[in-house]
Design a protein around this motif. Structure first.
Motif, PDB file in Angstrom:
ATOM      1  N   TRP A 239       0.843  -1.178   0.000  1.00 35.92           N
ATOM      2  CA  TRP A 239       0.000   0.000   0.000  1.00 35.92           C
ATOM      3  C   TRP A 239       0.880   1.230   0.000  1.00 35.92           C
ATOM      4  O   TRP A 239       2.092   1.169   0.199  1.00 35.92           O
ATOM      5  CB  TRP A 239      -0.909   0.000   1.239  1.00 35.92           C
ATOM      6  CG  TRP A 239      -0.178   0.299   2.506  1.00 35.92           C
ATOM      7  CD1 TRP A 239       0.004   1.520   3.106  1.00 35.92           C
ATOM      8  CD2 TRP A 239       0.524  -0.642   3.345  1.00 35.92           C
ATOM      9  NE1 TRP A 239       0.757   1.402   4.253  1.00 35.92           N
ATOM     10  CE2 TRP A 239       1.086   0.086   4.416  1.00 35.92           C
ATOM     11  CE3 TRP A 239       0.716  -2.022   3.284  1.00 35.92           C
ATOM     12  CZ2 TRP A 239       1.832  -0.525   5.416  1.00 35.92           C
ATOM     13  CZ3 TRP A 239       1.462  -2.625   4.285  1.00 35.92           C
ATOM     14  CH2 TRP A 239       2.005  -1.895   5.330  1.00 35.92           C
ATOM     15  N   HIS A 241       0.382   5.761   0.969  1.00 39.69           N
ATOM     16  CA  HIS A 241      -0.531   6.829   1.377  1.00 39.69           C
ATOM     17  C   HIS A 241       0.177   8.169   1.235  1.00 39.69           C
ATOM     18  O   HIS A 241       1.408   8.240   1.180  1.00 39.69           O
ATOM     19  CB  HIS A 241      -1.056   6.632   2.797  1.00 39.69           C
ATOM     20  CG  HIS A 241       0.001   6.513   3.850  1.00 39.69           C
ATOM     21  ND1 HIS A 241       0.691   7.595   4.364  1.00 39.69           N
ATOM     22  CD2 HIS A 241       0.483   5.434   4.509  1.00 39.69           C
ATOM     23  CE1 HIS A 241       1.537   7.199   5.284  1.00 39.69           C
ATOM     24  NE2 HIS A 241       1.457   5.876   5.387  1.00 39.69           N
ATOM     25  N   ALA A 244      -1.679  11.608   4.810  1.00 37.71           N
ATOM     26  CA  ALA A 244      -2.651  10.907   5.649  1.00 37.71           C
ATOM     27  C   ALA A 244      -2.396  11.078   7.139  1.00 37.71           C
ATOM     28  O   ALA A 244      -3.301  10.852   7.948  1.00 37.71           O
ATOM     29  CB  ALA A 244      -2.656   9.420   5.298  1.00 37.71           C
ATOM     30  N   LEU A 250     -10.003  10.937   5.073  1.00 36.37           N
ATOM     31  CA  LEU A 250      -9.149   9.924   4.455  1.00 36.37           C
ATOM     32  C   LEU A 250      -9.878   9.346   3.254  1.00 36.37           C
ATOM     33  O   LEU A 250     -10.992   8.821   3.385  1.00 36.37           O
ATOM     34  CB  LEU A 250      -8.811   8.811   5.455  1.00 36.37           C
ATOM     35  CG  LEU A 250      -7.821   7.746   4.960  1.00 36.37           C
ATOM     36  CD1 LEU A 250      -6.457   8.362   4.676  1.00 36.37           C
ATOM     37  CD2 LEU A 250      -7.700   6.620   5.985  1.00 36.37           C
ATOM     38  N   THR A 252      -9.957   6.642   0.155  1.00 35.87           N
ATOM     39  CA  THR A 252      -9.417   5.368  -0.324  1.00 35.87           C
ATOM     40  C   THR A 252      -9.740   5.214  -1.803  1.00 35.87           C
ATOM     41  O   THR A 252     -10.854   5.485  -2.238  1.00 35.87           O
ATOM     42  CB  THR A 252      -9.997   4.181   0.462  1.00 35.87           C
ATOM     43  OG1 THR A 252     -11.427   4.218   0.421  1.00 35.87           O
ATOM     44  CG2 THR A 252      -9.540   4.220   1.907  1.00 35.87           C
ATOM     45  N   PHE A 278      -5.288   6.888   1.069  1.00 38.61           N
ATOM     46  CA  PHE A 278      -4.725   5.558   1.312  1.00 38.61           C
ATOM     47  C   PHE A 278      -5.001   4.740   0.052  1.00 38.61           C
ATOM     48  O   PHE A 278      -6.162   4.573  -0.330  1.00 38.61           O
ATOM     49  CB  PHE A 278      -5.378   4.894   2.522  1.00 38.61           C
ATOM     50  CG  PHE A 278      -4.819   3.525   2.821  1.00 38.61           C
ATOM     51  CD1 PHE A 278      -3.744   3.378   3.689  1.00 38.61           C
ATOM     52  CD2 PHE A 278      -5.364   2.391   2.241  1.00 38.61           C
ATOM     53  CE1 PHE A 278      -3.228   2.114   3.966  1.00 38.61           C
ATOM     54  CE2 PHE A 278      -4.854   1.130   2.517  1.00 38.61           C
ATOM     55  CZ  PHE A 278      -3.775   0.986   3.378  1.00 38.61           C
ATOM     56  N   ARG A 279      -3.916   4.262  -0.578  1.00 38.33           N
ATOM     57  CA  ARG A 279      -4.076   3.511  -1.836  1.00 38.33           C
ATOM     58  C   ARG A 279      -3.581   2.079  -1.678  1.00 38.33           C
ATOM     59  O   ARG A 279      -2.371   1.855  -1.553  1.00 38.33           O
ATOM     60  CB  ARG A 279      -3.320   4.190  -2.981  1.00 38.33           C
ATOM     61  CG  ARG A 279      -3.346   3.377  -4.288  1.00 38.33           C
ATOM     62  CD  ARG A 279      -2.868   4.181  -5.464  1.00 38.33           C
ATOM     63  NE  ARG A 279      -1.450   4.446  -5.448  1.00 38.33           N
ATOM     64  CZ  ARG A 279      -0.526   3.704  -6.076  1.00 38.33           C
ATOM     65  NH1 ARG A 279      -0.888   2.621  -6.756  1.00 38.33           N
ATOM     66  NH2 ARG A 279       0.760   4.050  -6.019  1.00 38.33           N
ATOM     67  N   LEU A 291      -4.591  -0.062   6.816  1.00 34.94           N
ATOM     68  CA  LEU A 291      -5.718   0.863   6.724  1.00 34.94           C
ATOM     69  C   LEU A 291      -6.396   1.014   8.081  1.00 34.94           C
ATOM     70  O   LEU A 291      -6.761   2.129   8.478  1.00 34.94           O
ATOM     71  CB  LEU A 291      -6.718   0.355   5.685  1.00 34.94           C
ATOM     72  CG  LEU A 291      -7.998   1.181   5.532  1.00 34.94           C
ATOM     73  CD1 LEU A 291      -7.678   2.639   5.226  1.00 34.94           C
ATOM     74  CD2 LEU A 291      -8.903   0.587   4.446  1.00 34.94           C
TER      75      LEU A 291
END
Length: 356
Positions: A239, A241, A244, A250, A252, A278-279, A291
């Motif tokens: 992941w 981010h 963040a 937040l 996603t 958040f990816r 997450l």
């Protein structure tokens, strides 16, 4: 080495060649047809095998045969074509055969549209075929990531003897971007002494199989698969981010929408809204703990999930990760419509307002 301008699908195809792909079996379908088109020309130039099969069903079963013989095998398609390959994919997982599968998603259901979509998330992360199996699912957000992931996908598949799905949307396949060809770290892999390449001094034949008549034997095999999937969950979660750490909002997103969110973050921050993204990069295994830990910070007041599907699909994993402890709202379109920066900004503001 300097950067070169490449179209997404053609870069994916070239990445497969550079990763040592031995065999490609596929069938043309928009918006991924440039992958087999490129490979049809370049695979033979490298002494490799390219076959345009008579159907998607035939293509995935050719992958099964080549993978069983120890070859690095690959196929690609787009949403309806991947649906046709699902039985073959579960057979690959059941026989513990490594393979790389690329899906350039388009809108659905059915034939849908030829425009980019993300409505195959459930199919990709929940199996899509029968049985308790998993495929590793990697989701690039740009062409550089796509070529790096495709190259690494072959090593991941070989390491775990498991199919790996690179899940891109049609926008990534069709757009052009500058990329850099660099060495992707190689993994230390065991020899394929399980492959069906003759006895070679062994006292037994190697057999590739996913059929177990005895239910207890099949149960034991599923337990062993589950142990392997647990190892994958421990080692392959990915992941990223941005902004963040202090975010009140937040967001996603993955793939193309995540790129749009980055611009929306700039506008939200300019307007005084502390927003971050958040990816997930691995959709399975999903980065649920990362997450969870980020979303449950005191500063996070609301979560907005952005996708290219009508009601959201990744949002289910977001909800599971957050455990109902923060309010989650959704913004998305289907059929090839891409969320805009303005929509994301307004939806983010609304989510925060409703959370306060």
């Amino acid at each position: 080495m300097g950067k070169e301008l490449w179209k997404g699908n053609e870069a994916i195809a070239e990445a497969a060649i550079r990763a040592g792909c031995d065999c490609f079996f596929g069938y043309p379908i928009t918006p991924q047809s440039e992958i087999p088109e490129y490979l049809s020309l370049h695979m033979p130039q490298h002494g490799k095998v390219f076959v345009q099969a008579e159907s998607e069903v035939a293509a995935i079963n050719m992958v099964y045969g080549a993978a069983g013989a120890g070859m690095r095998a690959m196929t690609s398609s787009s949403s309806p074509g991947i649906s046709l390959k699902q039985e073959g994919i579960t057979y690959l997982a059941g026989a513990e055969l490594p393979a790389v599968i690329v899906n350039c998603m388009r809108g659905g259901p059915g034939l849908g549209t030829i425009q980019p979509g993300q409505s195959d998330y459930f199919q990709a992360t929940r199996g899509g075929g029968n049985g308790d199996y998993r495929t590793v699912v990697l989701a690039p957000a740009n062409i550089q990531e796509a070529v790096d992931m495709v190259q690494e996908a072959f090593d991941i598949a070989d390491q775990y003897r498991n199919p790996v799905l690179v899940l891109a949307d049609g926008m990534i396949g069709q757009m052009m971007e500058p990329i850099e060809w660099h060495e992707v770290p190689k993994r230390r892999l065991a020899p394929k002494d399980w492959a069906t390449t003759g006895r070679k001094g062994r006292e037994h034949h190697n057999v590739i199989n996913s059929l177990y008549i005895d239910p207890n034997e099949c149960d034991d095999f599923n337990v062993e698969l589950a142990k392997k999937y647990q190892v994958i969950k421990e080692n392959e979660v990915r992941w990223t981010h941005k902004d963040a750490e202090d975010a009140e909002l937040l967001i996603t997103a993955y793939g193309t929408p995540a790129r749009i969110v980055l611009t929306a973050l700039e506008q939200l921050r300019a307007e005084g809204v502390k927003a971050g993204i958040f990816r997930p990069i691995s959709l399975w295994p999903f980065p649920e703990k990362a997450l969870h830990d980020l979303a449950l910070r005191d500063n996070v007041k609301a979560i907005l999930d952005v996708e290219m599907s009508i009601d959201g699909q990744m949002i289910e994993d977001v909800r599971l990760s957050v455990e109902g402890r923060k309010p989650i709202s959704y913004l998305g379109h289907a059929g090839g419509v891409i969320p805009t920066v303005e929509e994301i900004v307004e939806a983010g503001k609304k989510a925060l307002k409703e959370a306060k």
